[in-house]
Write an enzyme that holds these catalytic residues in place. Structure first.
Site, PDB file in Angstrom:
ATOM      1  N   GLY B  50      83.170   5.667  66.589  1.00  0.00           N
ATOM      2  CA  GLY B  50      82.593   6.949  66.171  1.00  0.00           C
ATOM      3  C   GLY B  50      82.850   8.037  67.200  1.00  0.00           C
ATOM      4  O   GLY B  50      83.215   9.142  66.868  1.00  0.00           O
ATOM      5  N   GLY B  51      82.637   7.707  68.463  1.00  0.00           N
ATOM      6  CA  GLY B  51      82.890   8.684  69.517  1.00  0.00           C
ATOM      7  C   GLY B  51      81.901   9.832  69.473  1.00  0.00           C
ATOM      8  O   GLY B  51      80.878   9.787  68.786  1.00  0.00           O
ATOM      9  N   VAL B  52      82.234  10.874  70.224  1.00  0.00           N
ATOM     10  CA  VAL B  52      81.372  12.059  70.277  1.00  0.00           C
ATOM     11  C   VAL B  52      81.204  12.633  68.881  1.00  0.00           C
ATOM     12  O   VAL B  52      80.117  12.998  68.452  1.00  0.00           O
ATOM     13  CB  VAL B  52      81.994  13.116  71.217  1.00  0.00           C
ATOM     14  CG1 VAL B  52      81.336  14.472  71.023  1.00  0.00           C
ATOM     15  CG2 VAL B  52      81.873  12.654  72.663  1.00  0.00           C
ATOM     16  N   LYS B  62      76.671  18.964  61.786  1.00  0.00           N
ATOM     17  CA  LYS B  62      76.848  19.456  60.422  1.00  0.00           C
ATOM     18  C   LYS B  62      75.690  19.031  59.514  1.00  0.00           C
ATOM     19  O   LYS B  62      75.305  19.761  58.601  1.00  0.00           O
ATOM     20  CB  LYS B  62      78.174  18.982  59.836  1.00  0.00           C
ATOM     21  CG  LYS B  62      79.280  20.002  59.975  1.00  0.00           C
ATOM     22  CD  LYS B  62      79.945  20.079  61.313  1.00  0.00           C
ATOM     23  CE  LYS B  62      79.447  21.138  62.250  1.00  0.00           C
ATOM     24  NZ  LYS B  62      80.172  21.135  63.535  1.00  0.00           N
ATOM     25  N   GLU B 213      76.338  35.294  76.582  1.00  0.00           N
ATOM     26  CA  GLU B 213      77.777  35.043  76.649  1.00  0.00           C
ATOM     27  C   GLU B 213      78.390  35.882  77.768  1.00  0.00           C
ATOM     28  O   GLU B 213      78.141  37.071  77.867  1.00  0.00           O
ATOM     29  CB  GLU B 213      78.416  35.360  75.284  1.00  0.00           C
ATOM     30  CG  GLU B 213      79.922  35.481  75.266  1.00  0.00           C
ATOM     31  CD  GLU B 213      80.653  34.244  75.785  1.00  0.00           C
ATOM     32  OE1 GLU B 213      80.249  33.112  75.465  1.00  0.00           O
ATOM     33  OE2 GLU B 213      81.642  34.428  76.541  1.00  0.00           O
ATOM     34  N   VAL B 247      74.721  33.870  83.609  1.00  0.00           N
ATOM     35  CA  VAL B 247      73.516  33.191  84.073  1.00  0.00           C
ATOM     36  C   VAL B 247      73.756  32.818  85.533  1.00  0.00           C
ATOM     37  O   VAL B 247      74.613  32.000  85.844  1.00  0.00           O
ATOM     38  CB  VAL B 247      73.216  31.933  83.237  1.00  0.00           C
ATOM     39  CG1 VAL B 247      72.030  31.172  83.827  1.00  0.00           C
ATOM     40  CG2 VAL B 247      72.943  32.317  81.795  1.00  0.00           C
ATOM     41  N   ALA B 278      75.856  25.360  76.633  1.00  0.00           N
ATOM     42  CA  ALA B 278      77.025  25.022  75.803  1.00  0.00           C
ATOM     43  C   ALA B 278      78.185  25.893  76.254  1.00  0.00           C
ATOM     44  O   ALA B 278      78.594  26.815  75.565  1.00  0.00           O
ATOM     45  CB  ALA B 278      76.706  25.248  74.330  1.00  0.00           C
ATOM     46  N   ASP B 321      90.551  15.006  73.058  1.00  0.00           N
ATOM     47  CA  ASP B 321      89.967  15.948  74.011  1.00  0.00           C
ATOM     48  C   ASP B 321      90.436  15.700  75.439  1.00  0.00           C
ATOM     49  O   ASP B 321      90.488  16.616  76.245  1.00  0.00           O
ATOM     50  CB  ASP B 321      88.429  15.832  73.991  1.00  0.00           C
ATOM     51  CG  ASP B 321      87.815  16.490  72.765  1.00  0.00           C
ATOM     52  OD1 ASP B 321      88.578  16.905  71.870  1.00  0.00           O
ATOM     53  OD2 ASP B 321      86.571  16.579  72.707  1.00  0.00           O
ATOM     54  N   HIS B 453      89.134  31.512  38.439  1.00  0.00           N
ATOM     55  CA  HIS B 453      88.192  32.620  38.470  1.00  0.00           C
ATOM     56  C   HIS B 453      86.852  32.155  37.933  1.00  0.00           C
ATOM     57  O   HIS B 453      86.823  31.422  36.956  1.00  0.00           O
ATOM     58  CB  HIS B 453      88.714  33.776  37.616  1.00  0.00           C
ATOM     59  CG  HIS B 453      87.781  34.940  37.587  1.00  0.00           C
ATOM     60  ND1 HIS B 453      87.617  35.771  38.680  1.00  0.00           N
ATOM     61  CD2 HIS B 453      86.927  35.398  36.628  1.00  0.00           C
ATOM     62  CE1 HIS B 453      86.713  36.704  38.377  1.00  0.00           C
ATOM     63  NE2 HIS B 453      86.285  36.495  37.136  1.00  0.00           N
TER      64      HIS B 453
END
Ligand SMILES: Cc1cc2nc3c(=O)[nH]c(=O)nc-3n(C[C@H](O)[C@H](O)[C@H](O)COP(=O)(O)OP(=O)(O)OC[C@H]3O[C@@H](n4cnc5c(N)ncnc54)[C@H](O)[C@@H]3O)c2cc1C
Lengths: 329, 481
Positions: B50-52, B62, B213, B247, B278, B321, B453
């Site tokens: 599964g991993g991260v 999600k 940010e 920060v 994060a 990653d 449509h």
């Protein structure tokens, strides 16, 4: 090892990594894969589609052009298998004297890769046997004109093609591939025989399809055409894929016995040497007979020496007794 | 795999391919290699693959974002006369549901591992040399000899200098996904996708959220016209953004966290209940014993690889990653294919033209291929055709007209080089953009392919119509760059 400092900025995907190296190839993933498989650099390909989009036909055409020497071969990734042995770095040859470096063509690198694969993977055994082709050659002389009228060339190789196809039918394990991962032998029920052709760019092996279903005249015409195509560099990828056995003839170059390399994933290859007139002791006297050396290399993982010998004997007898083809082949 | 006693006395195993790490890079690599008939050993500290991504990344985030969307949509329904009461959030039940989602998927991977006869070793691997590993399994050392290894050890949350304090009130994404509580005041450091996604979750659950940010805008790398609608909507929902703000330090007071901020709008101390850090992720290339091999690690900790994902040690590959950005699950999975095909002797290569990036906020932002800002930075000539969702029938029925779809086109050939979008469900729509770019589609192809449509996918076709000045619903000319 350097420490891994954390990333300072929040990470979002930098996009189009592949685009960074220059304009993106205007070709779909499957076409890009084909180009890699047959060693074509898409930068050298002119797309014939709307806006210049490259199709698989464009790639195949470019491959033929490269082989004809119209476009420069460009280097690309071509990992040559080394049989698990690490290839040591080369010395600096210039220290011993003057040298020149000649780039390997894409074609040569493909040959190198294939040969290295075969040699590294397959434990080869080569059996030599001289066969009497006096009658066969007489037949060949007699029917040569017929083949020529049909547009073919009735060579020993052509006749051998037919004999080998029959021999393969009688010895299905020679017309096979090995699937070691699954522990299976894949027996092929089609007889498509590759014939090695010497071309200006190097060795090429076009495949003659359905040899068992064609007569010798038909084969002579087809092989003639394939060899022409090979020499002019017009063979497509499909002309060279899917062979089940290979025939290679060095007789024309004065070679007798030799040890041909199996064309992986096939399991055997038959080498044909130069025929010689020899004195043979027949029925209490010396007779001049035309004899020709055959060299069979086979994959010893699946074919034992005795099997190989039986196969060669069968061919020998078929050459002496052509009816054998009709009876057993 | 065959067993043998090794010279070191450790229990020994031999395998064709050893895969280290069972995330979206590692487990697909193991499965593909097995399906090609190779003998494969997959190694990971968790009991199941599964991993991260599955345990503490894509999937749990999600799941929680889905819950957040439901909360927000229920509130938004008031606009068309459907009123619900304020949501009652049972945090334990929500956490339990999220864990079941993860469990269902990782259990499935466990079954698939067995079905494909992939040997699974639960433990941490270290290289002994370029052809063997040590794995600690249940306290016992197992030596694994391999022909090839694929390193897919992923990444972990980064905690640079001033943010590196050890406090239960300072979370990383892993902790935030555990849903320990809903803090009244949550400060998120980092305006990247992970910060915005998790910030959105906690906002929906009731936190007052502030996002800090360092750079001048959210989601660095994304085109500004795609980010603006998201920023507006989040601001309207009460999220505070402190941009261009750094920060400088964090201090746990025992009951709160004092955050030392320095920036254009704020300067000084802010007190909050929890801080979520994060600010990016660092590749897991340390403590792997890579120094016993020829593998090279770059200055930022990524393992250096070539287009086949082979490292400087010919028997070792690296994907996901730990090997390169973008740090995305689907990128890792595609690299798995490249590495395994290369091992199988196929002429494989990493050559995608479009890697989709999706930010699963509300609205979603998604893009692939060349972005406008990247084209500008690199001086690539492009034309841009954009269709605002204000002119989309489907977006109007959803009450979500803030979206935008745009095509980045090559002048002359009108070939699609990039697609970007913002709006409800943009993450699903981007697939058409990826296919268009990879297949070498031109604006005409998108214009002439019939789209149902009323759907949001029509905005892709309409963008192409805009390019030709023929959109029935919107008049504007494409921009040339
Ligand atoms: C909150 C969050 C949300 C995300 N959302 C998304 C998203 O929506 N879409 C997306 O594409 N990506 C998303 N990502 C990123 C995604 O999770 C990663 O890009 C992806 O998991 C990388 O896969 P990987 O296989 O490289 O490594 P990982 O998934 O990190 O797996 C590596 C595995 O290797 C194991 N390991 C490490 N060292 C060793 C060792 N020495 N021996 C054995 N095993 C080891 C680790 O324990 C881990 O299980 C998200 C990430 C986070 C944190």
């Amino acid at each position: 090892m350097p420490a891994a400092p954390p990333l300072e900025a929040p990470v979002v995907a930098p996009v189009a990594a592949a685009l960074a190296g220059g304009p993106a190839p205007f070709a779909s993933p499957s076409v890009r894969r084909l180009a890699r498989e047959i060693g074509v650099d898409l930068k050298d390909v002119r797309g014939s589609g709307p806006g210049g989009r490259i199709s698989d036909d464009d790639v195949k055409r470019a491959a033929r052009d490269v082989r004809r020497g119209q476009a420069p071969p460009t280097p690309g990734p071509a990992a040559v298998p080394t049989g698990g042995i690490e290839v040591p770095p080369l010395p600096d040859f210039a220290q011993f004297g003057s040298v020149e470096r000649e780039p390997l063509t894409r074609f040569r690198r493909t040959v190198a890769r294939n040969m290295a694969t075969s040699w590294a993977i397959i434990p080869h055994v080569t059996l030599h046997r001289w066969v009497d082709v006096t009658e066969l050659d007489a037949l060949r002389q007699r029917y040569k004109q017929r083949a020529a009228d049909a547009g073919g060339n009735l060579t020993v190789t052509v006749i051998l093609l037919k004999i080998v196809a029959a021999a393969l039918k009688a010895h299905p394990r020679m017309n096979a591939s090995v699937d070691l991962e699954r522990g299976e032998l894949i027996l092929k029920r089609h007889y498509d025989i590759g014939v090695a052709v010497d071309t200006p760019r190097g060795l090429t092996v076009p495949v003659v399809r359905g040899v068992d279903d064609k007569n010798i005249i038909e084969l002579s015409v087809e092989l003639q055409a394939l060899a022409e195509k090979a020499r002019s560099g017009d063979l497509g990828v499909d002309d060279m894929r899917g062979g089940t056995f290979t025939l290679t003839n060095l007789g024309g170059m004065g070679i007798g016995e030799f040890t041909p390399i199996i064309n992986w994933p096939e399991v055997a290859v038959l080498g044909v040497g130069r025929a010689e007139r020899q004195a043979v002791w027949v029925n209490d006297r010396w007779e001049p007979r035309l004899r020709m050396p055959l060299s069979l290399s086979h994959d010893h993982r699946v074919i034992d020496g005795a099997d190989g010998a039986r196969f060669l004997t069968w061919i020998d007898e078929a050459i002496a007794e052509p009816l054998l083809i009709a009876l057993e082949g | 795999m065959t067993s043998a006693q090794s010279e070191t006395g450790a229990a020994g195993e031999r395998t064709r391919v050893a895969v280290i790490g069972a995330g979206p890079g590692g487990y697909p690599a193991a499965f593909l290699a097995a399906s090609m008939g190779m003998d494969v050993t997959l190694i990971d500290p968790e009991a199941k693959p599964g991993g991260v991504c599955l345990y503490r990344g894509c999937i749990p985030s999600k799941a929680l974002l889905h819950a957040a969307h439901v909360v927000e949509q229920a509130a938004a329904a008031a606009e068309f006369g459907v009123r619900f009461g304020p949501p009652a959030i049972d945090l334990d039940a929500l956490r339990g549901w999220k864990d079941r989602v993860v469990g269902r998927l990782t259990d499935g991977l466990g079954v698939l591992t067995r079905q494909r006869r992939v040997r699974y070793l639960q433990g941490r691997a270290r290289f002994v040399d370029a052809h063997s590993l040590h794995v600690r399994v249940d306290g016992e050392l197992v030596e694994v000899e391999f022909d090839y290894a694929i390193v897919a050890t992923g990444s972990q949350p980064a905690r640079p200098g001033p943010l590196a304090i050890d406090s239960p009130r300072v979370w990383d994404s892993t902790r935030a996904l555990e849903l320990p509580e809903v803090p009244p005041r949550l400060l998120v450091v980092g305006g990247g996708y992970i910060g915005l996604e998790l910030g959105s979750v906690y906002r929906a659950l009731g936190s007052q959220v502030t996002v800090v940010e360092m750079t001048q805008g959210l989601l660095p790398g994304a085109d500004r016209d795609l980010v603006t609608p998201l920023e507006k909507r989040l601001r309207a929902a009460g999220v505070e953004f402190l941009l261009g703000t750094r920060v400088a330090g964090l201090e746990d007071t025992g009951s709160a966290v004092r955050v030392d901020l320095s920036g254009a709008d704020v300067d000084g101390i802010r007190e909050v209940d929890r801080v979520l850090v994060a600010v990016g992720r660092s590749p897991n290339s340390r403590d792997l014993g890579l120094e016993h091999t020829a593998v090279q690690v770059g200055p930022r900790g990524f393992i250096e690889v070539d287009a086949q994902r082979r490292t400087a040690a010919p028997s070792i590959f690296a994907i996901g990653d730990v090997a390169s950005e973008p740090m995305l699950a689907h990128k890792a999975t595609h690299e798995a294919r490249v590495a395994v095909e290369t091992i199988a002797g196929q002429p494989s290569m990493w050559d995608p033209l479009a890697i989709p990036a999706v930010v699963f906020t509300d609205p979603e932002i998604a893009w692939c291929g060349l972005t406008e800002s990247e084209a500008r930075d690199r001086g690539v000539a492009i034309e841009v055709a954009a269709f605002p969702w204000g002119a989309s029938g489907r977006a109007t029925t959803l009450g979500r007209n803030e979206g935008l779809t745009k095509l980045v086109l090559e002048p002359g050939t009108e070939r699609v080089l990039g697609v970007g979008m913002v709006g409800a469900g943009a993450g699903e729509l981007i697939a058409e953009g990826v296919l268009a770019i990879e297949m070498g589609a031109r604006a005409t192809d998108l214009q002439l392919a019939i789209h149902a449509h009323p759907t949001l996918s029509e905005t892709v076709m309409e963008s192409a119509e805009v390019f030709f000045g023929q959109s029935p619903h919107f008049t504007s000319r494409p921009r040339r760059r």
